[in-house]
Design a protein around this motif. Sequence first.
Motif, PDB file in Angstrom:
ATOM      1  N   ARG A   1      32.717 -13.181 -25.471  1.00 42.88           N
ATOM      2  CA  ARG A   1      31.344 -12.736 -24.447  1.00 42.88           C
ATOM      3  C   ARG A   1      31.127 -11.006 -24.485  1.00 42.88           C
ATOM      4  O   ARG A   1      31.953 -10.801 -23.881  1.00 42.88           O
ATOM      5  CB  ARG A   1      31.216 -14.383 -23.365  1.00 42.88           C
ATOM      6  CG  ARG A   1      31.628 -15.309 -23.727  1.00 42.88           C
ATOM      7  CD  ARG A   1      30.466 -16.282 -24.861  1.00 42.88           C
ATOM      8  NE  ARG A   1      30.918 -17.102 -25.214  1.00 42.88           N
ATOM      9  CZ  ARG A   1      30.598 -17.616 -26.022  1.00 42.88           C
ATOM     10  NH1 ARG A   1      29.742 -17.335 -26.844  1.00 42.88           N
ATOM     11  NH2 ARG A   1      30.233 -19.475 -26.258  1.00 42.88           N
TER      12      ARG A   1
ATOM     13  N   SER B   1      28.354  -8.340 -22.732  1.00 38.46           N
ATOM     14  CA  SER B   1      27.729  -8.465 -21.458  1.00 38.46           C
ATOM     15  C   SER B   1      26.588  -7.182 -21.873  1.00 38.46           C
ATOM     16  O   SER B   1      26.323  -7.192 -22.803  1.00 38.46           O
ATOM     17  CB  SER B   1      28.824  -7.829 -21.032  1.00 38.46           C
ATOM     18  OG  SER B   1      28.840  -5.975 -20.370  1.00 38.46           O
ATOM     19  N   VAL B   2      25.376  -7.548 -21.124  1.00 42.31           N
ATOM     20  CA  VAL B   2      24.660  -6.078 -20.444  1.00 42.31           C
ATOM     21  C   VAL B   2      24.903  -5.164 -20.659  1.00 42.31           C
ATOM     22  O   VAL B   2      23.773  -4.524 -21.512  1.00 42.31           O
ATOM     23  CB  VAL B   2      23.340  -6.957 -19.815  1.00 42.31           C
ATOM     24  CG1 VAL B   2      21.985  -5.854 -19.556  1.00 42.31           C
ATOM     25  CG2 VAL B   2      23.080  -8.300 -19.238  1.00 42.31           C
ATOM     26  N   GLU B   3      26.018  -4.857 -20.447  1.00 40.04           N
ATOM     27  CA  GLU B   3      26.289  -2.937 -20.546  1.00 40.04           C
ATOM     28  C   GLU B   3      26.695  -3.064 -21.741  1.00 40.04           C
ATOM     29  O   GLU B   3      26.422  -1.108 -22.198  1.00 40.04           O
ATOM     30  CB  GLU B   3      27.476  -2.356 -19.325  1.00 40.04           C
ATOM     31  CG  GLU B   3      27.095  -3.195 -18.010  1.00 40.04           C
ATOM     32  CD  GLU B   3      26.908  -4.312 -17.363  1.00 40.04           C
ATOM     33  OE1 GLU B   3      27.466  -5.559 -18.095  1.00 40.04           O
ATOM     34  OE2 GLU B   3      26.323  -4.731 -16.980  1.00 40.04           O
ATOM     35  N   GLN B   4      27.049  -3.659 -22.397  1.00 41.69           N
ATOM     36  CA  GLN B   4      27.612  -3.608 -23.658  1.00 41.69           C
ATOM     37  C   GLN B   4      26.482  -3.402 -24.464  1.00 41.69           C
ATOM     38  O   GLN B   4      26.850  -2.563 -25.536  1.00 41.69           O
ATOM     39  CB  GLN B   4      28.492  -4.651 -24.679  1.00 41.69           C
ATOM     40  CG  GLN B   4      29.835  -4.877 -23.352  1.00 41.69           C
ATOM     41  CD  GLN B   4      30.990  -5.486 -24.050  1.00 41.69           C
ATOM     42  OE1 GLN B   4      30.066  -6.948 -24.590  1.00 41.69           O
ATOM     43  NE2 GLN B   4      31.970  -5.600 -24.198  1.00 41.69           N
TER      44      GLN B   4
END
Length: 139
Positions: A124, A126-129
């Motif tokens: 999964r 993340s928004v940071e990725q």
Amino acid sequence: MRIHSRVIGGALVATLLTQLTACGTLFYPDRRGQIEGKVDPVIVALDAIGILFYVIPGLIAFGVDFATGAIYYPGGTTAQVDPAKLKPAVNADGSIDNSKLQAILESELGQRLPLNDPRLIQHRGSVEQLASYGLIPAA
């Protein structure tokens, strides 16, 4: 007696020529041109056998394999797909439709990837990725 010596001489010449061309260069010509990588132990063993029987040709075989790069395993390949082309595979709730993703990847990369394989490990994000790739989450 003359034919016997010619057969032995011919076998010796053939053996020396195969050692001079090097095992990796003969068995894996597609590996030539590599600069570095992980060394293939099978090619090293075959070149070492050449050293056991004929020292100079065996050393030349090692030198040729290292110089051509045929002694190294082939490097890993990578592929990239434009993120905009992957959007049709993302559902409205943010989940991924594997069949659509597989069709997109097959058309872009020219390879069929088994996305329905039970051994496939999915991570999964993340928004940071997404932000690090310059993408805006739109789920």
